[in-house]
Every structure is written in C-alpha cells, then in structure tokens.
Enzyme design. Sequence first.
Site, mmCIF file in Angstrom:
data_model
loop_
_atom_site.group_PDB
_atom_site.id
_atom_site.type_symbol
_atom_site.label_atom_id
_atom_site.label_comp_id
_atom_site.label_asym_id
_atom_site.label_seq_id
_atom_site.Cartn_x
_atom_site.Cartn_y
_atom_site.Cartn_z
ATOM 1 N N SER A 123 0.599 -1.157 -0.177
ATOM 2 C CA SER A 123 -0.049 -0.048 -0.044
ATOM 3 C C SER A 123 0.767 1.262 0.107
ATOM 4 C CB SER A 123 -0.942 0.095 1.219
ATOM 5 O OG SER A 123 -1.731 -0.909 1.350
ATOM 6 N N HIS A 144 -0.628 -1.987 -7.567
ATOM 7 C CA HIS A 144 -1.344 -1.704 -6.043
ATOM 8 C C HIS A 144 -3.039 -1.549 -6.467
ATOM 9 C CE1 HIS A 144 -3.069 1.378 -3.027
ATOM 10 N NE2 HIS A 144 -2.908 0.207 -2.319
ATOM 11 N N GLU A 156 -2.960 0.505 -9.638
ATOM 12 C CA GLU A 156 -1.781 1.430 -9.779
ATOM 13 C C GLU A 156 -0.525 0.503 -10.054
ATOM 14 O OE1 GLU A 156 -2.610 5.192 -7.136
ATOM 15 O OE2 GLU A 156 -2.270 3.473 -5.834
ATOM 16 N N ASN A 195 -4.036 6.357 -2.400
ATOM 17 C CA ASN A 195 -4.082 6.773 -0.927
ATOM 18 C C ASN A 195 -3.704 8.108 -0.450
ATOM 19 O OD1 ASN A 195 -4.925 3.897 -0.586
ATOM 20 N ND2 ASN A 195 -3.128 3.262 -0.144
HETATM 21 P P1 NAD Z 1 -3.990 -9.841 5.069
HETATM 22 O O1 NAD Z 1 -3.365 -9.770 6.705
HETATM 23 O O2 NAD Z 1 -5.495 -10.042 4.954
HETATM 24 O O3 NAD Z 1 -3.295 -10.964 4.485
HETATM 25 C C1 NAD Z 1 -1.937 -11.187 4.431
HETATM 26 C C2 NAD Z 1 -1.635 -12.472 4.242
HETATM 27 O O4 NAD Z 1 -0.168 -12.878 4.082
HETATM 28 C C3 NAD Z 1 -2.052 -13.361 5.268
HETATM 29 O O5 NAD Z 1 -2.928 -14.477 5.108
HETATM 30 C C4 NAD Z 1 -0.692 -14.089 6.081
HETATM 31 O O6 NAD Z 1 -0.870 -15.460 6.304
HETATM 32 C C5 NAD Z 1 0.080 -13.989 4.628
HETATM 33 N N1 NAD Z 1 1.633 -14.032 5.006
HETATM 34 C C6 NAD Z 1 2.389 -13.332 6.002
HETATM 35 N N2 NAD Z 1 3.653 -13.499 5.849
HETATM 36 C C7 NAD Z 1 3.759 -14.484 4.682
HETATM 37 C C8 NAD Z 1 4.845 -15.104 4.192
HETATM 38 N N3 NAD Z 1 6.103 -14.843 4.654
HETATM 39 N N4 NAD Z 1 4.567 -15.936 3.030
HETATM 40 C C9 NAD Z 1 3.250 -16.044 2.595
HETATM 41 N N5 NAD Z 1 2.136 -15.492 3.136
HETATM 42 C C10 NAD Z 1 2.478 -14.746 4.203
HETATM 43 O O7 NAD Z 1 -3.367 -8.494 4.448
HETATM 44 P P2 NAD Z 1 -4.141 -7.807 3.162
HETATM 45 O O8 NAD Z 1 -5.198 -6.687 3.570
HETATM 46 O O9 NAD Z 1 -4.334 -8.753 2.209
HETATM 47 O O10 NAD Z 1 -2.676 -6.952 2.505
HETATM 48 C C11 NAD Z 1 -1.877 -7.606 1.998
HETATM 49 C C12 NAD Z 1 -0.909 -6.575 1.250
HETATM 50 O O11 NAD Z 1 -1.867 -5.635 0.275
HETATM 51 C C13 NAD Z 1 -0.309 -5.672 2.052
HETATM 52 O O12 NAD Z 1 0.714 -5.205 1.454
HETATM 53 C C14 NAD Z 1 -1.361 -4.556 2.238
HETATM 54 O O13 NAD Z 1 -0.702 -3.241 2.603
HETATM 55 C C15 NAD Z 1 -1.766 -4.312 0.552
HETATM 56 N N6 NAD Z 1 -3.024 -3.763 0.414
HETATM 57 C C16 NAD Z 1 -4.137 -4.007 1.239
HETATM 58 C C17 NAD Z 1 -5.483 -3.467 1.193
HETATM 59 C C18 NAD Z 1 -6.443 -3.848 1.813
HETATM 60 O O14 NAD Z 1 -7.531 -2.915 1.568
HETATM 61 N N7 NAD Z 1 -6.619 -4.721 2.723
HETATM 62 C C19 NAD Z 1 -5.574 -2.532 -0.292
HETATM 63 C C20 NAD Z 1 -4.500 -2.339 -1.144
HETATM 64 C C21 NAD Z 1 -3.213 -3.077 -0.637
#
Ligand code: NAD
Length: 318
Positions: A123, A144, A156, A195
């Site tokens: 993000s 993104h 993005e 963002n």
């Molecule tokens: P989340 O916590 O729902 O999912 C993350 C997943 O990664 C978890 O299931 C976890 O078990 C897994 N994980 C952690 N370490 C790991 C590893 N070493 N190898 C494999 N899997 C691993 O998080 P999310 O909300 O899906 O966010 C994921 C990424 O997307 C982040 O970088 C976040 O900033 C970005 N993002 C999130 C959103 C949102 O609205 N949630 C929007 C845009 C971007």
Amino acid sequence: MESSSFTTIAIVGAGTMGYGIGTVYAADGRTVRLYDASTEALEQARTNIDTALATLADAGRLSADDRSAITERISYHETIEEAVSDADLVTEAVTEDLEIKHEVFTRLNRYAPANAILATNTSGLSITDIASVVDDPGRVVGTHWFNPPHIVPLVEVVRGDQTSDTTVSRTYDLLEAVGKEPVEVKKDIPGFIGNRIQMAMDFEAWSLLQKGVASAEDIDRAVRAGFGFRVPVLGVFKKSDFTGLDVYEEVMSYLLKEIDRGTEPTESLRSLVEDGHYGVKTGHGVYDWEGADFDQLADERDQQLLAMLDAYEEAFAE
Ligand code: NAD
C-alpha cells in the site's frame, strides 16, 4: 510480449487482497497458484473465492459454467517453491511489513523463473526498497489493487527506481487485458496516487467530525451525494475545468488556509482505536455495528459496488 503470454500467475499471501486478485486472473482464463504461509488463511481463501464468485454470478457477471471453470483454474499450495516455479508473474500480497516482504522477495528471486515479473501489492512501502533483495530489480513493479480487488477497477502500476520500461508496459497491458483500469505511477512515492488523495480527504473529514461541524452520517452523506457523486465521472481536473479555473483558483487561495494541516491522526480516531473500537469487525467504530453480521454487510457493500460498476462501465463504454 503479449499479455496472453501470462498464462500462469502465482499469488503469495492469500488474505484480504490475495484471494480477490487471484479471482480476477482466474476469471480471465489464467492458471492461478495461491500460496500462504498460514494453512488456515489458504483454506479461508478457498471459501472467500467461492463467495466472491457467487457474488459475481448473482450480479450476472458469471455463469454457472464460468464459476466451475474458474474454480478449477485455481490451485492451493503449501510451499512457495511449488506455487511460483512456473509463474509468468508473481503477485505478492503478504503482510505490510518490509522485513516480511524482503523475506518473500528473497525466495521469489530464488524460486520464480528468471524472466517472471515480480509484483508487490504494497500500500505504501517503497518498491525500490522491496526490490533491493532481487538480483534484477528491473523486473519488480508495484501493482496496487483496491479492495475488493475483484470489483474496483483501478490498479496503480508503480515504478521503482530500477523497474524496466518493459516490466511496466507488460504489467500494464496484462491488467488492461484482464479488465482492470491500470494507471502508471511514475515515481515511487509513499501512498502512490490513490491513498495520498484519499488520506487528504479522510483527514479533513475526521477533523470536521472532531470540531463538531456535522455528524459522521452527515459528513458521509456530503461526501457521497455531493462532490463524491461527481468524482467517478469527472475526477479532479475535468471538474476544475468545468468550474472555471479562475473561480477555482480564487476559492483555493482562501480555502487552503482553513484546511487542517495536522500531521497526526485526530484525537477522536486515536481514542476509538485505544478503546478497541475498530469498526465493523468489533461491532463498534465511528458507527454502531452491534449485532451486525460481517459477511452480510460485506455482501451488501459488494452488491452496491457492483451496481456502481455497472453504471461506471455503461457510462464509459466505448
Ligand atoms: P492480510 O493480513 O489479509 O493478508 C496477508 C496474508 O499474508 C496473510 O494471510 C498471511 O498469512 C500471509 N503471509 C504473511 N507472511 C507471509 C509469508 N512470509 N509468506 C506467505 N504468506 C504470508 O493482508 P491484506 O489486507 O491482504 O494486505 C496484503 C498486502 O496488500 C499488504 O501489503 C497491504 O498493505 C496491501 N493492500 C491492502 C489493502 C486492503 O484494503 N486490505 C488494499 C491495498 C493494498
């Protein structure tokens, strides 16, 4: 190379974002391999994908045959090696923590094919920093996505300092081919475009709430029914051109001084978080969600977003 050359996509991290991103690629006919460090998260992703496909089918976007074909194109893997070894593109969507991203990219450097594009869904972390553990940072790019990824059009495409032009253009073309609306972000700055702009607006909304200018309901209504209503059609700059830049410049010159320039979250936000009121998931946030069913609320939200998507696609159909 054509976007059709991306036949196999691996997703590392199958949480909130990973499963939805995987759904988009599989819905476009690509083979998708999902990996998560947590077995429970991987199992949950399977359920979440079923729910996402059901939502898309209810909205008339998929047939029953499509649904089963998409489901069959997605496989679940217990090791990263297995998931990424034949991938044309890997999308990393693990926890937002630079150390964890470095650990993942070190493994991608080792196990993914040398010509695979390595995309991160961060993000706001620096793409350049994330790419620093990869031998060829030219193949690392930010993609993104916005939540829920299988509904919101924008992705993005963010350049790190060393991302190659080919990586950017191939990724952009792929995203367009799978039905998304990619936008290139030419500089690796925190928060990218979406963002940053959203946070500027959100901060002023929290500030107005704290000052007691209006209730949360009314601030949300002013956003949705007023300027927010125009945003999908006009964006910022087209709207300014319709306003007339002379008038717009005058308003900006007196109003900017009034806008909150704080650099910390507002007290009202801080105290909600300190009290454990995180929103829908705890039953209380800015609004009271006591007794509400999270899945049902998410489903209602998705139905409304899909109705917006229909209108958006119709309005901009070429
Ligand atoms: P989340 O916590 O729902 O999912 C993350 C997943 O990664 C978890 O299931 C976890 O078990 C897994 N994980 C952690 N370490 C790991 C590893 N070493 N190898 C494999 N899997 C691993 O998080 P999310 O909300 O899906 O966010 C994921 C990424 O997307 C982040 O970088 C976040 O900033 C970005 N993002 C999130 C959103 C949102 O609205 N949630 C929007 C845009 C971007």
